[in-house]
Design an enzyme around this catalytic site. Structure first.
Site, PDB file in Angstrom:
ATOM      1  N   SER A  78       0.840  -1.199   0.000  1.00 32.28           N
ATOM      2  CA  SER A  78       0.000   0.000   0.000  1.00 32.28           C
ATOM      3  C   SER A  78       0.868   1.239   0.000  1.00 32.28           C
ATOM      4  O   SER A  78       1.835   1.318   0.766  1.00 32.28           O
ATOM      5  CB  SER A  78      -0.909   0.019   1.225  1.00 32.28           C
ATOM      6  N   TYR A 138      -2.699  -1.639   9.846  1.00 36.52           N
ATOM      7  CA  TYR A 138      -2.649  -2.010   8.427  1.00 36.52           C
ATOM      8  C   TYR A 138      -1.318  -1.575   7.813  1.00 36.52           C
ATOM      9  O   TYR A 138      -0.619  -2.356   7.161  1.00 36.52           O
ATOM     10  CB  TYR A 138      -3.826  -1.354   7.693  1.00 36.52           C
TER      11      TYR A 138
END
Length: 175
Positions: A60, A73
């Site tokens: 990400s 995350y």
């Protein structure tokens, strides 16, 4: 198996990093990092024995600007990126390439649901598109990420290993 793409990911927002319960930290690590480690442990030995293969881990671009509400995350994806670089060094002598792709904001149902939850936590209206936040003026599409992955597993990327291709429309500043 000649190609492995690990594309699992996700975690919900919280008011801040210190509000994330232990079980969600563990869940984020299991899904976003350890699932890739386990998949590679099953499939990479065969690639190594054959002397060829390509592995791509989907990370990400949020790793570039970690924020507390998603820190579980982002931390798991940062671990995935470090692992990818390390594994690339281990497997390169055997002809196996390992790279990562780091998407920015992509228009998917899961991404929209997470952004709506985040907006509710902040008492803000939901932002439905990236026109104001992404220099290219649009959300990424799944095909944008798929094309980056296809490039990395192709022969055209035959001299790339240990790389992280950021595909974010310029969303995340970098130096």
């Amino acid at each position: 198996v000649d190609i492995v793409v690990h594309n699992a990911g996700g975690a919900g927002p919280h008011p801040g990093a210190l509000a994330i319960p232990d079980e969600e930290w563990q869940g984020a690590l299991d899904l976003n990092y350890l699932a890739a480690v386990r998949l590679d442990a099953l499939l990479a030995p065969g690639m190594r024995e054959r002397g060829a293969g390509a592995i791509v881990h989907v990370s990400s671009a949020a790793v570039l600007t970690p924020v507390g509400p998603f820190l579980h995350y982002v931390a798991a994806k940062a671990a995935l990126e470090s692992y990818s670089r390390g594994l690339s060094l281990e497997l390169a002598p055997y002809g196996v390439r390992v790279n990562a792709v780091s998407p920015g904001r992509v228009a998917t149902p899961g991404g929209e649901a997470t952004r709506e939850r985040w907006a509710r936590l902040n008492g803000a209206p939901s932002q439905t598109n990236a026109d104001d936040t992404t220099p290219l003026g649009r959300d990424g599409q799944p095909d944008d990420i798929a094309n980056a992955v296809l490039f990395l597993v192709s022969g055209r990327a035959g001299w790339l290993t240990g790389s992280n291709l950021i595909v974010d429309g310029g969303e995340f500043p970098r130096g």
